[in-house]
Scaffold this motif. Sequence first.
Motif, PDB file in Angstrom:
ATOM      1  N   ALA A 143      -0.619  66.524  46.314  1.00 11.98           N
ATOM      2  CA  ALA A 143       0.239  65.678  47.142  1.00 11.98           C
ATOM      3  C   ALA A 143       0.455  64.317  46.479  1.00 11.98           C
ATOM      4  CB  ALA A 143      -0.379  65.501  48.527  1.00 11.98           C
ATOM      5  N   ILE A 144      -0.603  63.757  45.905  1.00  6.46           N
ATOM      6  CA  ILE A 144      -0.481  62.468  45.213  1.00  6.46           C
ATOM      7  C   ILE A 144       0.440  62.595  44.005  1.00  6.46           C
ATOM      8  CG2 ILE A 144      -1.758  60.757  43.859  1.00  6.46           C
ATOM      9  CD1 ILE A 144      -4.128  61.235  45.739  1.00  6.46           C
ATOM     10  N   VAL A 145       0.329  63.723  43.288  1.00  7.57           N
ATOM     11  CA  VAL A 145       1.197  63.956  42.126  1.00  7.57           C
ATOM     12  C   VAL A 145       2.663  63.980  42.557  1.00  7.57           C
ATOM     13  CG1 VAL A 145       1.845  65.656  40.377  1.00  7.57           C
ATOM     14  CG2 VAL A 145      -0.568  65.131  40.769  1.00  7.57           C
ATOM     15  N   VAL A 146       2.956  64.658  43.670  1.00  6.58           N
ATOM     16  CA  VAL A 146       4.331  64.704  44.175  1.00  6.58           C
ATOM     17  C   VAL A 146       4.818  63.307  44.544  1.00  6.58           C
ATOM     18  CG1 VAL A 146       5.795  65.536  46.065  1.00  6.58           C
ATOM     19  CG2 VAL A 146       4.165  67.082  44.973  1.00  6.58           C
ATOM     20  N   LEU A 147       3.989  62.560  45.254  1.00  9.85           N
ATOM     21  CA  LEU A 147       4.377  61.216  45.677  1.00  9.85           C
ATOM     22  C   LEU A 147       4.640  60.310  44.471  1.00  9.85           C
ATOM     23  CD1 LEU A 147       4.759  59.139  47.944  1.00  9.85           C
ATOM     24  CD2 LEU A 147       2.307  58.675  47.801  1.00  9.85           C
ATOM     25  N   LEU A 148       3.741  60.331  43.490  1.00 13.90           N
ATOM     26  CA  LEU A 148       3.908  59.473  42.317  1.00 13.90           C
ATOM     27  C   LEU A 148       5.112  59.902  41.484  1.00 13.90           C
ATOM     28  CD1 LEU A 148       0.212  58.954  41.141  1.00 13.90           C
ATOM     29  CD2 LEU A 148       1.648  57.441  42.513  1.00 13.90           C
ATOM     30  N   ALA A 149       5.386  61.204  41.447  1.00 14.34           N
ATOM     31  CA  ALA A 149       6.564  61.673  40.705  1.00 14.34           C
ATOM     32  C   ALA A 149       7.842  61.111  41.312  1.00 14.34           C
ATOM     33  CB  ALA A 149       6.592  63.204  40.698  1.00 14.34           C
ATOM     34  N   VAL A 150       7.911  61.093  42.648  1.00 14.59           N
ATOM     35  CA  VAL A 150       9.100  60.539  43.317  1.00 14.59           C
ATOM     36  C   VAL A 150       9.184  59.035  43.077  1.00 14.59           C
ATOM     37  CG1 VAL A 150      10.233  60.190  45.538  1.00 14.59           C
ATOM     38  CG2 VAL A 150       9.133  62.371  45.040  1.00 14.59           C
ATOM     39  N   VAL A 151       8.048  58.339  43.138  1.00 16.73           N
ATOM     40  CA  VAL A 151       8.048  56.897  42.881  1.00 16.73           C
ATOM     41  C   VAL A 151       8.565  56.615  41.481  1.00 16.73           C
ATOM     42  CG1 VAL A 151       6.573  54.878  42.572  1.00 16.73           C
ATOM     43  CG2 VAL A 151       6.208  56.379  44.526  1.00 16.73           C
ATOM     44  N   LEU A 152       8.047  57.335  40.485  1.00 18.41           N
ATOM     45  CA  LEU A 152       8.477  57.118  39.099  1.00 18.41           C
ATOM     46  C   LEU A 152       9.940  57.501  38.906  1.00 18.41           C
ATOM     47  CD1 LEU A 152       5.320  58.474  37.239  1.00 18.41           C
ATOM     48  CD2 LEU A 152       6.044  56.091  37.434  1.00 18.41           C
ATOM     49  N   ARG A 153      10.350  58.585  39.561  1.00 17.94           N
ATOM     50  CA  ARG A 153      11.735  59.017  39.400  1.00 17.94           C
ATOM     51  C   ARG A 153      12.716  57.995  39.976  1.00 17.94           C
ATOM     52  NH1 ARG A 153      16.215  60.086  40.138  1.00 17.94           N
ATOM     53  NH2 ARG A 153      17.429  61.928  39.590  1.00 17.94           N
ATOM     54  N   LEU A 154      12.407  57.460  41.145  1.00 17.25           N
ATOM     55  CA  LEU A 154      13.278  56.471  41.767  1.00 17.25           C
ATOM     56  C   LEU A 154      13.282  55.163  40.971  1.00 17.25           C
ATOM     57  CD1 LEU A 154      12.424  57.077  45.531  1.00 17.25           C
ATOM     58  CD2 LEU A 154      14.492  57.768  44.311  1.00 17.25           C
ATOM     59  N   ALA A 155      12.114  54.768  40.441  1.00 14.63           N
ATOM     60  CA  ALA A 155      12.056  53.548  39.640  1.00 14.63           C
ATOM     61  C   ALA A 155      12.876  53.708  38.360  1.00 14.63           C
ATOM     62  CB  ALA A 155      10.607  53.208  39.301  1.00 14.63           C
ATOM     63  N   ARG A 156      12.778  54.867  37.725  1.00  7.47           N
ATOM     64  CA  ARG A 156      13.560  55.108  36.504  1.00  7.47           C
ATOM     65  C   ARG A 156      15.048  55.167  36.807  1.00  7.47           C
ATOM     66  NH1 ARG A 156      12.418  60.568  33.310  1.00  7.47           N
ATOM     67  NH2 ARG A 156      13.556  61.382  35.106  1.00  7.47           N
ATOM     68  N   PHE A 157      15.399  55.722  37.960  1.00  8.59           N
ATOM     69  CA  PHE A 157      16.808  55.788  38.347  1.00  8.59           C
ATOM     70  C   PHE A 157      17.423  54.393  38.432  1.00  8.59           C
ATOM     71  CE2 PHE A 157      20.012  55.735  41.764  1.00  8.59           C
ATOM     72  CZ  PHE A 157      20.934  56.612  41.221  1.00  8.59           C
ATOM     73  N   SER A 158      16.616  53.406  38.868  1.00  6.79           N
ATOM     74  CA  SER A 158      17.116  52.036  38.998  1.00  6.79           C
ATOM     75  C   SER A 158      17.223  51.330  37.655  1.00  6.79           C
ATOM     76  CB  SER A 158      16.194  51.229  39.924  1.00  6.79           C
ATOM     77  OG  SER A 158      16.130  51.815  41.206  1.00  6.79           O
ATOM     78  N   CYS A 159      16.532  51.839  36.645  1.00  3.03           N
ATOM     79  CA  CYS A 159      16.473  51.135  35.353  1.00  3.03           C
ATOM     80  C   CYS A 159      17.280  51.803  34.248  1.00  3.03           C
ATOM     81  CB  CYS A 159      15.013  51.014  34.888  1.00  3.03           C
ATOM     82  SG  CYS A 159      13.935  50.127  36.036  1.00  3.03           S
ATOM     83  N   VAL A 160      17.441  53.119  34.324  1.00  2.00           N
ATOM     84  CA  VAL A 160      18.083  53.876  33.250  1.00  2.00           C
ATOM     85  C   VAL A 160      19.521  54.182  33.633  1.00  2.00           C
ATOM     86  CG1 VAL A 160      18.026  55.996  31.896  1.00  2.00           C
ATOM     87  CG2 VAL A 160      15.888  54.873  32.538  1.00  2.00           C
ATOM     88  N   THR A 161      20.430  53.933  32.708  1.00  5.17           N
ATOM     89  CA  THR A 161      21.845  54.229  32.931  1.00  5.17           C
ATOM     90  C   THR A 161      22.165  55.579  32.309  1.00  5.17           C
ATOM     91  OG1 THR A 161      22.400  51.876  32.898  1.00  5.17           O
ATOM     92  CG2 THR A 161      24.197  53.451  32.561  1.00  5.17           C
ATOM     93  N   MET A 162      22.602  56.507  33.141  1.00  3.89           N
ATOM     94  CA  MET A 162      22.962  57.837  32.666  1.00  3.89           C
ATOM     95  C   MET A 162      24.485  57.961  32.597  1.00  3.89           C
ATOM     96  SD  MET A 162      20.380  59.805  31.984  1.00  3.89           S
ATOM     97  CE  MET A 162      21.157  61.427  32.104  1.00  3.89           C
TER      98      MET A 162
END
Length: 284
Positions: A143-162
């Motif tokens: 469960a912690i792995v899932v939560l941290l994956a979403v946190v990292l994914r959302l943070a990267r979405f705000s920083c990386v331009t695709m």
Amino acid sequence: MTVIDPDTQANWVPEAEEQDESEDMPLSLRLSIADTLTLGNATCGFMAVYFTTTGILIPHLQGSQETGMARHSAATAVILMLLAAIFDLCDGLVARKLRSSPMGAELDNLSDLISFGLAPAYFVLVYGMVADDAHQRVAAVAAIVVLLAVVLRLARFSCVTMKDGMFQGMPSPFGALTVVSIVLLELPFIPTLLAVIGVAWLMVSRVEYPKPRGILAVAMLSWIVGAMGMLAAWAFDAPGGQLLLQTGCALQVVLGAVIPLFATARRVNTFRGNRREARAAQLP
């Protein structure tokens, strides 16, 4: 200019000098229609946690043997996550058609963290506490792995331009629904755990996923509505409801596995095509 009313001896301000309170509100604090949909997303995520707690976890801790209540609550929690996904899909469409407030992006990330990070991670945690063959502490790690994956994914979405029209990593709504589908399939504990961790990895991977626009958005919306119907049939123990639920969950998991394969094959073909063009350009 302030004038004294001779009858009431009260101060009177001319209309030209009166200011509407809404005009005094900073632009960053005004909510748009898209922001309201985003808040609906967050509300659904919170209510999913509520139903998971009150309908599944608390009865289990109290020793209740009522399986129908747990089934209804599980279905309600997942339907709320699906509804959150609809809000998430619609707020982006509305923001592009109308407008979004300056805090729209931050609201969207925070709401997604609740609905597609906290809610599915908590669902996995409760699964580890109530399932017969599950291990609570190991499920807590997943469960912690899932939560941290979403946190990292959302943070990267705000920083990386695709590039336009693409996501990097599995979108968090799709990942959350895939995680929940894996749990609802009621597979043995170890395969369930490995599949959940695999989805978490896909969310932080560099695999490209298309954004839901146009026909793809309509297809996604139709799929979500259909999934809600399957969950309702399962919750009310309709004939074939269990089979419908398992079929829908299996299709969700298959889509989660197949899309990365197509994306990887497309990247490989693009890379090979670029190499062939580069070699052809070097020939005399």
